[in-house]
Design an enzyme around this catalytic site. Structure first.
Site, PDB file in Angstrom:
ATOM      1  N   ASP A  45      -3.421   2.550  -2.008  1.00 33.17           N
ATOM      2  CA  ASP A  45      -3.181   1.333  -2.790  1.00 33.17           C
ATOM      3  C   ASP A  45      -4.158   1.236  -3.966  1.00 33.17           C
ATOM      4  O   ASP A  45      -5.364   1.105  -3.749  1.00 33.17           O
ATOM      5  CB  ASP A  45      -3.329   0.109  -1.893  1.00 33.17           C
ATOM      6  CG  ASP A  45      -2.430   0.174  -0.667  1.00 33.17           C
ATOM      7  OD1 ASP A  45      -2.376   1.243  -0.018  1.00 33.17           O
ATOM      8  OD2 ASP A  45      -1.797  -0.845  -0.361  1.00 33.17           O
ATOM      9  N   ASP A  72       1.998  -0.447  -4.184  1.00 32.91           N
ATOM     10  CA  ASP A  72       0.977  -1.409  -4.602  1.00 32.91           C
ATOM     11  C   ASP A  72       0.100  -0.802  -5.693  1.00 32.91           C
ATOM     12  O   ASP A  72      -1.125  -0.760  -5.614  1.00 32.91           O
ATOM     13  CB  ASP A  72       0.125  -1.920  -3.428  1.00 32.91           C
ATOM     14  CG  ASP A  72       0.804  -3.071  -2.691  1.00 32.91           C
ATOM     15  OD1 ASP A  72       1.926  -3.440  -3.077  1.00 32.91           O
ATOM     16  OD2 ASP A  72       0.203  -3.588  -1.736  1.00 32.91           O
ATOM     17  N   ASN A  86       4.707  -4.234  -1.592  1.00 34.20           N
ATOM     18  CA  ASN A  86       4.982  -5.670  -1.691  1.00 34.20           C
ATOM     19  C   ASN A  86       4.581  -6.231  -3.050  1.00 34.20           C
ATOM     20  O   ASN A  86       5.203  -7.162  -3.553  1.00 34.20           O
ATOM     21  CB  ASN A  86       4.302  -6.437  -0.561  1.00 34.20           C
ATOM     22  CG  ASN A  86       2.833  -6.135  -0.434  1.00 34.20           C
ATOM     23  OD1 ASN A  86       2.470  -4.983  -0.199  1.00 34.20           O
ATOM     24  ND2 ASN A  86       1.984  -7.132  -0.596  1.00 34.20           N
ATOM     25  N   HIS A  87       3.567  -5.667  -3.676  1.00 28.78           N
ATOM     26  CA  HIS A  87       3.176  -6.192  -4.983  1.00 28.78           C
ATOM     27  C   HIS A  87       4.142  -5.774  -6.092  1.00 28.78           C
ATOM     28  O   HIS A  87       4.299  -6.494  -7.076  1.00 28.78           O
ATOM     29  CB  HIS A  87       1.736  -5.792  -5.324  1.00 28.78           C
ATOM     30  CG  HIS A  87       0.724  -6.598  -4.567  1.00 28.78           C
ATOM     31  ND1 HIS A  87       0.451  -7.914  -4.858  1.00 28.78           N
ATOM     32  CD2 HIS A  87      -0.051  -6.302  -3.506  1.00 28.78           C
ATOM     33  CE1 HIS A  87      -0.473  -8.386  -4.032  1.00 28.78           C
ATOM     34  NE2 HIS A  87      -0.787  -7.410  -3.189  1.00 28.78           N
TER      35      HIS A  87
HETATM   36 MN   LIG Z   1       0.670  -3.917   0.252  1.00 29.52          MN
END
Ligand SMILES: [Mn+2]
Length: 262
Positions: free
Chosen positions: A8, A37, A63-64
């Site tokens: 990430d 991410d 998710n980002h």
């Molecule tokens: Mn994440």
């Protein structure tokens, strides 16, 4: 040719440059893969998107990235400094970038936008116990690419993608139960009745993943896992996995960009 799978990054462009230097990454010859991410909370999300894209890199949706899509499509309001109770985003430069449409196409108009299959698996968060390889990966990848390339209005395309429960799970999974259900509180630590997703899967193909800065890497030390989120944006390290040498390499964060939640 070597392959570097990086954890990430979350806008930590300087540390990404440090890591590429540390491994002697050769642009145009070596291959870069991200576990997702790439953006948010760190200071240079736009630079990270452009750098990974320009290096011919590949990524899977975190998710980002899903959140960035929601904001771009007008489905979520960007959080700004001073909003009470929630931390602010650091997506302003990306949201204002002239080349944002091309960057989003680079994220989504690809054969494997959510789960990268092949000799090893790359996914942002994890795979639920019953997730079958490669069938389920093929199905969700095709659904997301088809939605993005459907020609429908942007908000409809993003809604199709972000409301797909498979996409949500693959980008957010940490704990689940044997049926693959996630706890109501995404951030709970060791919630009763739930276990880390990888403890509920039979050993199988090697999986590279991130999304879990608070996970003790020792807990994920297993022959078929490469856990890569070492919390760079939280002031710890950015970690990459050199696939062919099967070696993990980390560089320190230049500073703490964001407080580690709880
Ligand atoms: Mn994440």
């Amino acid at each position: 040719m070597r392959t570097l799978v990086v954890g990430d990054i979350q806008g930590c462009a300087d540390e990404l440059s440090d890591l590429l230097l540390a491994v002697g990454f050769v642009a145009g010859s070596d291959r870069l893969v991200s576990v997702g991410d790439l953006v948010n909370r760190g200071p240079k999300s736009l630079e990270v998107l452009r750098l990974v894209r320009d290096l011919g890199g590949e990524t899977v949706l975190g998710n980002h990235e899903l959140y960035l899509l929601s904001v771009v499509a007008g489905l979520s309001l960007p959080l700004v400094a001073g909003d009470s109770g929630r931390v602010e985003d650091t997506l302003d430069a990306a949201l204002a970038a002239e080349d944002l449409p091309e960057l989003l196409d680079w994220l989504l108009d690809r054969p494997e936008p959510v789960v990268r299959t092949g000799p090893w698996i790359t996914v942002h968060a994890g795979l639920p116990p019953a997730f079958r390889l490669p069938e389920d990966a093929d199905a969700v990848n095709q659904a997301v690419q088809a939605a993005w390339c459907s020609g429908r209005p942007l908000a409809e395309r993003v809604e199709l993608i972000r409301s797909d429960p498979r996409v949500r799970t693959l980008a957010r999974l940490r704990y689940c139960d044997a049926a693959g259900r996630m706890p109501a509180d995404d951030d709970a630590i060791d919630p009763p009745g739930f276990r880390p997703w990888f403890e509920l899967r039979e050993p199988g193909p090697l999986i590279a993943f991130g999304h879990w800065a608070r996970l003790d890497p020792e807990r994920a030390r297993r022959a078929d896992l490469r856990f890569l989120d070492t919390g760079c944006v939280y002031g710890r390290q950015l970690t990459g996995w050199l696939v062919e040498e099967d070696r993990l390499i980390s560089v320190p964060a230049r500073r703490t960009y964001w407080p580690l939640p709880r």
